[in-house]
Design a protein around this motif. Structure first.
Motif, PDB file in Angstrom:
ATOM      1  N   PHE A  46       0.765  -1.269  -0.053  1.00  0.00           N
ATOM      2  CA  PHE A  46      -0.061  -0.064   0.097  1.00  0.00           C
ATOM      3  C   PHE A  46       0.915   1.147   0.039  1.00  0.00           C
ATOM      4  CE2 PHE A  46      -4.093   1.744   0.298  1.00  0.00           C
ATOM      5  CZ  PHE A  46      -4.113   2.632   0.835  1.00  0.00           C
ATOM      6  N   VAL A  75       1.066   4.453  -2.627  1.00  0.00           N
ATOM      7  CA  VAL A  75       0.688   5.816  -2.490  1.00  0.00           C
ATOM      8  C   VAL A  75       1.919   6.919  -2.793  1.00  0.00           C
ATOM      9  CG1 VAL A  75       0.325   7.271  -0.429  1.00  0.00           C
ATOM     10  CG2 VAL A  75      -0.871   5.223  -0.644  1.00  0.00           C
ATOM     11  N   TYR A 104       0.279  12.867  12.408  1.00  0.00           N
ATOM     12  CA  TYR A 104      -0.995  13.577  11.602  1.00  0.00           C
ATOM     13  C   TYR A 104      -2.064  12.212  11.823  1.00  0.00           C
ATOM     14  CZ  TYR A 104       0.047  11.011   7.246  1.00  0.00           C
ATOM     15  OH  TYR A 104       0.382  10.002   6.290  1.00  0.00           O
ATOM     16  N   ILE A 111      -6.585  12.441  11.988  1.00  0.00           N
ATOM     17  CA  ILE A 111      -7.767  11.808  11.086  1.00  0.00           C
ATOM     18  C   ILE A 111      -8.858  11.129  12.032  1.00  0.00           C
ATOM     19  CG2 ILE A 111      -8.000  10.112   9.505  1.00  0.00           C
ATOM     20  CD1 ILE A 111      -5.086  10.599   8.418  1.00  0.00           C
ATOM     21  N   ARG A 162      -3.191   1.143  10.293  1.00  0.00           N
ATOM     22  CA  ARG A 162      -4.069   0.366   9.380  1.00  0.00           C
ATOM     23  C   ARG A 162      -3.402   1.230   7.788  1.00  0.00           C
ATOM     24  NH1 ARG A 162      -7.515   1.657  12.567  1.00  0.00           N
ATOM     25  NH2 ARG A 162      -8.720   0.192  13.999  1.00  0.00           N
ATOM     26  N   PRO A 163      -3.501   0.513   6.849  1.00  0.00           N
ATOM     27  CA  PRO A 163      -3.320   1.097   5.640  1.00  0.00           C
ATOM     28  C   PRO A 163      -4.172   2.302   5.022  1.00  0.00           C
ATOM     29  CG  PRO A 163      -3.993  -1.146   5.284  1.00  0.00           C
ATOM     30  CD  PRO A 163      -3.985  -1.010   6.740  1.00  0.00           C
ATOM     31  N   LEU A 164      -5.329   2.258   5.692  1.00  0.00           N
ATOM     32  CA  LEU A 164      -6.357   3.204   5.293  1.00  0.00           C
ATOM     33  C   LEU A 164      -5.960   4.676   5.995  1.00  0.00           C
ATOM     34  CD1 LEU A 164      -8.434   3.081   3.464  1.00  0.00           C
ATOM     35  CD2 LEU A 164     -10.039   2.970   5.247  1.00  0.00           C
ATOM     36  N   GLU A 165      -5.107   4.785   7.102  1.00  0.00           N
ATOM     37  CA  GLU A 165      -4.911   5.994   7.776  1.00  0.00           C
ATOM     38  C   GLU A 165      -3.761   6.516   7.296  1.00  0.00           C
ATOM     39  OE1 GLU A 165      -4.321   4.543  11.620  1.00  0.00           O
ATOM     40  OE2 GLU A 165      -6.349   4.054  11.965  1.00  0.00           O
ATOM     41  N   LEU A 166      -3.054   6.050   6.155  1.00  0.00           N
ATOM     42  CA  LEU A 166      -1.851   6.560   5.377  1.00  0.00           C
ATOM     43  C   LEU A 166      -2.390   7.377   4.411  1.00  0.00           C
ATOM     44  CD1 LEU A 166       0.841   5.795   6.203  1.00  0.00           C
ATOM     45  CD2 LEU A 166       1.006   4.294   4.099  1.00  0.00           C
ATOM     46  N   ARG A 167      -1.599   8.681   4.254  1.00  0.00           N
ATOM     47  CA  ARG A 167      -1.758   9.750   3.235  1.00  0.00           C
ATOM     48  C   ARG A 167      -0.304   9.784   2.427  1.00  0.00           C
ATOM     49  NH1 ARG A 167      -5.969   8.649   4.599  1.00  0.00           N
ATOM     50  NH2 ARG A 167      -7.794   9.854   5.670  1.00  0.00           N
ATOM     51  N   TYR A 218       2.333  14.280  -0.816  1.00  0.00           N
ATOM     52  CA  TYR A 218       2.015  15.536  -1.309  1.00  0.00           C
ATOM     53  C   TYR A 218       0.746  16.183  -0.140  1.00  0.00           C
ATOM     54  CZ  TYR A 218       5.107  15.735  -5.050  1.00  0.00           C
ATOM     55  OH  TYR A 218       6.181  15.803  -5.656  1.00  0.00           O
ATOM     56  N   ASP A 219      -0.208  14.991   0.100  1.00  0.00           N
ATOM     57  CA  ASP A 219      -1.049  15.369   1.147  1.00  0.00           C
ATOM     58  C   ASP A 219      -0.452  15.788   2.443  1.00  0.00           C
ATOM     59  OD1 ASP A 219      -3.161  12.706  -0.079  1.00  0.00           O
ATOM     60  OD2 ASP A 219      -2.752  14.678  -1.054  1.00  0.00           O
ATOM     61  N   VAL A 220       0.431  15.269   2.858  1.00  0.00           N
ATOM     62  CA  VAL A 220       0.972  15.482   4.141  1.00  0.00           C
ATOM     63  C   VAL A 220       2.038  16.772   4.040  1.00  0.00           C
ATOM     64  CG1 VAL A 220       2.798  14.683   5.852  1.00  0.00           C
ATOM     65  CG2 VAL A 220       1.263  13.112   4.676  1.00  0.00           C
ATOM     66  N   ASN A 241       0.802  19.220   2.114  1.00  0.00           N
ATOM     67  CA  ASN A 241      -0.158  20.447   2.372  1.00  0.00           C
ATOM     68  C   ASN A 241      -0.407  20.506   3.738  1.00  0.00           C
ATOM     69  OD1 ASN A 241      -1.863  22.085   1.112  1.00  0.00           O
ATOM     70  ND2 ASN A 241      -3.437  20.876   0.991  1.00  0.00           N
ATOM     71  N   LEU A 242      -0.554  19.542   4.697  1.00  0.00           N
ATOM     72  CA  LEU A 242      -0.855  19.547   6.159  1.00  0.00           C
ATOM     73  C   LEU A 242       0.190  20.344   6.745  1.00  0.00           C
ATOM     74  CD1 LEU A 242      -1.884  16.179   7.429  1.00  0.00           C
ATOM     75  CD2 LEU A 242      -3.355  18.147   7.124  1.00  0.00           C
TER      76      LEU A 242
END
Lengths: 132, 247
Positions: free
Chosen positions: B4, B8, B136, B140, B173-178, B181-183, B185-186
């Motif tokens: 995953f 990403v 981060y 979420i 979990r893999p879903l909590e990864l971003r 570039y999203d990070v 932006n944070l």
């Protein structure tokens, strides 16, 4: 919105005009995909837009929720969409999508695939290029 | 999980072990070698190299006696690539920034900071090459944590002016990864400038990895000194050349 600079040559022999446009454009376009791993009901367009607006409201409040966001295209099968937002609101929208964790108490995640101030640039994606 | 992260867009992942000293009898265990977990690592998107998987240790310290563990030469500590410290009090924060031999200092994002940052220890940490880490993933999950994350991050930015920041996820979990570039932006949300935000995800992380490597390998420095020449030759050389040969 665009800055313009006018300059003339010093000696005065030929005058020229230089225009400098600083803004990249009024809108920014984002191609996003919503990931819902559990095989539940998929949101339709209206619910998707409501999800985006509620994400903005959660992070940036009423002023964020009032940001003009448009869903240009939406595919329910893949849950991917093209969003358009005013350039000044790009950071707010992007951060709101990043920090969204739940949709109707189901875990979800937004993946931003492409972003550009020009819509045409979203047509090709070199990351999805498959080389044989 | 690594498949995953590869999709990403990351090129290196660190697996974290958290040791909390409040519980009794905590021992530092040997880190699980990455080759045991993943027989073959996927290739980073766009290059032909494989993803690097590093091991990392986080020590939650709430008492000065816990720091002794870092000073002692426990063999297991040296096996970790990156060592991070999570100080709970102001004194420990000061100690971590100035004397402890670590790579990262974690900043608490899940609750209101019990102490204010002060400039002297932060500046010393920046000089020593220690990075401050913000997480981060709690942002979420929960909206209260979001507020704490942003407020703690902003107060850190005001003191350190955006230098030496690393933003990382404590994803389970893999879903909590971003995506990276999203990070980045944070990072803009936390008050960093654009270049600093991108660096917080890329350059500073790589610098932390290198810092960990140098901590593992370097134990002393050997330098050679040239013997001084005879007196009349020394006078003939111009001053700058003299300085070079004596260095």
């Amino acid at each position: 919105r665009g800055g313009m600079a006018l300059s003339e040559s010093v000696a005065g022999a030929t005058t020229f005009e230089r225009r400098v446009l600083r803004s990249a454009g009024e809108h920014h376009y984002l191609r996003v995909r919503l990931e819902l791993p559990d095989g539940g009901a998929r949101p339709n367009v209206a619910q998707f837009k409501q999800l985006v607006v509620s994400a903005l409201r959660e992070l940036h409040g009423e002023a964020g929720a009032a940001l003009p966001v448009d869903v240009l295209t939406y595919e329910e099968k893949t849950l991917s969409a093209l969003l358009r937002v005013v350039s000044s609101g790009l950071v707010k929208l992007w951060s709101a999508l990043t920090l969204l964790g739940f949709y109707q108490n189901r875990r979800c995640a937004f993946r931003v695939l492409q972003t550009s101030p020009f819509l045409l640039a979203l047509a090709g994606n070199s990351r999805e290029l498959v080389l044989d | 999980f690594t498949v995953f992260t590869f999709s990403v867009g990351y090129s290196a992942v660190a697996l974290n072990h958290v040791i909390d000293f409040k519980e009794k009898k905590q021992e530092i265990v040997k880190p699980v070698s990455p080759s045991e977990l993943f027989p073959s690592l996927p290739i980073v998107q766009g290059t032909s190299k494989r993803i690097k998987v590093l091991t990392r240790l986080t020590l939650v310290i709430s008492d000065p006696s816990h720091c002794n563990l870092l000073r002692s030469t426990s063999p297991n500590i040296r096996l970790y690539d990156i060592i991070a410290v999570f100080p709970k009090t102001e004194k420990l924060f000061h100690i971590a920034c100035t004397t402890l031999d670590v790579d990262l200092v974690c900043i608490n994002v899940t609750e209101k900071l019990p102490f204010y940052f002060r400039r002297p220890p932060v500046n010393m940490a920046i000089d020593r090459g220690i990075y401050f880490e913000l997480l981060y993933t709690p942002a979420i999950k929960d909206s209260t944590m979001r507020r704490y994350t942003i407020s703690n991050a902003i107060s850190l930015m005001q003191i350190c002016k955006g230098k030496n920041i690393v933003i990382s996820s404590a994803a389970e979990r893999p879903l909590e990864l971003r995506g990276p570039y999203d990070v980045a932006n944070l990072g803009l949300l936390f008050g960093l400038s654009e270049g600093e935000a991108k660096a917080a995800v890329s350059t500073n992380c790589r610098a932390t990895m290198l810092h960990g490597e140098t901590r593992k390998s370097a134990c002393g420095i050997v330098y050679t000194v040239k013997k001084p020449r005879k007196a009349e030759e020394e006078e003939a050389l111009p001053a700058c050349k003299k300085a070079k040969t004596q260095a």
